[in-house]
Design a protein around this motif. Structure first.
Motif, short mmCIF file in Angstrom:
data_model
loop_
_atom_site.label_atom_id
_atom_site.label_comp_id
_atom_site.label_asym_id
_atom_site.label_seq_id
_atom_site.Cartn_x
_atom_site.Cartn_y
_atom_site.Cartn_z
N LEU A 44 0.81 -1.22 0.00
CA LEU A 44 0.00 0.00 0.00
C LEU A 44 0.85 1.27 0.00
O LEU A 44 0.32 2.36 -0.20
CB LEU A 44 -0.92 0.01 1.23
N GLY A 45 2.14 1.14 0.25
CA GLY A 45 3.02 2.30 0.27
C GLY A 45 3.11 3.00 1.61
O GLY A 45 3.62 4.11 1.68
N TRP A 46 2.63 2.36 2.67
CA TRP A 46 2.70 2.98 3.99
C TRP A 46 4.15 3.00 4.48
O TRP A 46 4.94 2.11 4.19
CB TRP A 46 1.85 2.20 5.00
N LEU A 57 -4.65 -2.20 10.83
CA LEU A 57 -4.73 -3.24 9.81
C LEU A 57 -4.53 -4.61 10.46
O LEU A 57 -5.24 -5.57 10.14
CB LEU A 57 -3.68 -3.00 8.73
N GLN A 58 -3.58 -4.73 11.36
CA GLN A 58 -3.33 -6.00 12.04
C GLN A 58 -4.55 -6.43 12.87
O GLN A 58 -4.89 -7.61 12.90
CB GLN A 58 -2.10 -5.86 12.93
N ASP A 138 -15.99 -2.87 5.46
CA ASP A 138 -16.21 -1.62 4.73
C ASP A 138 -15.26 -0.51 5.15
O ASP A 138 -15.31 0.59 4.61
CB ASP A 138 -17.66 -1.15 4.90
N GLU A 139 -14.38 -0.77 6.08
CA GLU A 139 -13.41 0.23 6.51
C GLU A 139 -12.24 0.24 5.53
O GLU A 139 -11.89 -0.79 4.94
CB GLU A 139 -12.93 -0.11 7.93
N LEU A 140 -11.59 1.39 5.36
CA LEU A 140 -10.42 1.48 4.48
C LEU A 140 -9.16 1.08 5.24
O LEU A 140 -9.00 1.40 6.41
CB LEU A 140 -10.28 2.91 3.96
N PRO A 141 -8.24 0.37 4.55
CA PRO A 141 -8.36 -0.15 3.19
C PRO A 141 -9.28 -1.36 3.14
O PRO A 141 -9.39 -2.11 4.12
CB PRO A 141 -6.92 -0.54 2.85
N THR A 142 -9.90 -1.58 2.00
CA THR A 142 -10.78 -2.73 1.80
C THR A 142 -9.98 -3.88 1.18
O THR A 142 -8.82 -3.71 0.78
CB THR A 142 -11.94 -2.36 0.88
N LEU A 143 -10.63 -5.03 1.07
CA LEU A 143 -9.97 -6.16 0.40
C LEU A 143 -9.62 -5.83 -1.05
O LEU A 143 -8.58 -6.24 -1.56
CB LEU A 143 -10.87 -7.39 0.44
N ASP A 144 -10.49 -5.07 -1.72
CA ASP A 144 -10.19 -4.67 -3.10
C ASP A 144 -8.96 -3.78 -3.15
O ASP A 144 -8.16 -3.87 -4.09
CB ASP A 144 -11.40 -3.95 -3.70
#
Length: 245
Positions: A44-46, A57-58, A138-144
């Motif tokens: 993701l570039g974080w 995210l974890q 539905d929270e960012l980031p999503t699976l997509d």
């Protein structure tokens, strides 16, 4: 049914890091939750300093793994000649030196130096399938967002250590299932495996006859930079011809 993202890890060398003891970098049979978090965050570039993003995210990541090809373990012996006043860069972005000690021996040019030794274990020719989802979805980031980042990463990706470059596409598609175990059992095996394959998945995401429950420490506190805490996981085995119940 919930949608799950499939991730396939294959490379000439991979390292699923465990507890480092002195100068020995050991590896585990399955990748840690923190390792997969870091892999996705890198795609993701974080930046490493974005600790709140990593922690969140974890927290959202629900994943299980299927060891499809065991491969073999090898150990790399690494050395570096360090002089008494040498400094090296660290992940904190500041140079770090070593305290003077009797270990430094005189060299032909009159300076004192020592040989730094490291032992690093690797998996060679291993294949691992990971099934994961995010909660809430539905929270960012999503699976997509993760799928897009894996195919178009902001930076080069590696599996465990920087020399461990993937040998194939990491994103392996989508699969629906009621639980992580349901997905791991229902995705077709690439080859017939009469001896079966090993699985690891979170407790509460299904059960197998004869599986075992373990407490695993594989979560990183991205703010302090250390691992801590325990989470219950299950490990079991399925045979290639088995079908989901």
């Amino acid at each position: 049914m919930p949608r799950h993202l499939l991730l396939r890890l294959e490379a000439p060398l991979m390292a699923f890091g465990g507890e480092t003891i002195d100068n020995f970098g050991i590896i585990r049979d399955f990748p840690a939750l923190s390792m997969v978090t870091g892999l996705l965050a890198n795609a993701l570039g974080w930046r490493r300093e974005e600790t709140a993003r990593h922690n969140r995210l974890q927290e959202r990541l629900i994943m299980g793994m299927r060891l499809e090809r065991q491969g073999r373990r090898i150990q790399d012996y690494q050395t570096a000649l360090l002089f008494e006043n040498d400094q090296g860069w660290t992940t904190q972005g500041v140079p770090e030196g070593r305290a003077k000690s009797p270990s430094y021996a005189p060299q032909p040019d009159g300076r004192k130096a020592l040989t730094l030794q490291r032992y690093r274990d690797y998996h060679a020719d291993l294949s691992m399938l990971i099934a994961l989802r995010l909660e809430p979805s539905d929270e960012l980031p999503t699976l997509d967002d993760l799928a897009t980042a894996l195919d178009h990463p902001a930076r080069p990706l590696f599996i465990g250590r920087k020399p461990c470059l993937p040998s194939r596409r990491l994103f392996a598609g989508w699969h629906e299932g009621e639980s992580i175990l349901d997905v791991l059992r229902s995705v077709p095996l690439p080859t017939h495996s009469p001896e079966g394959v090993r699985l690891q998945w979170p407790d509460g995401e299904g059960a197998l006859p004869g599986d075992r429950v373990l407490d695993l420490c594989d979560e990183r506190n991205w703010t302090s930079g250390v691992h801590g805490g325990w989470r219950p996981i299950r490990e079991g085995r399925i045979r290639g011809e088995e079908k989901p119940a």
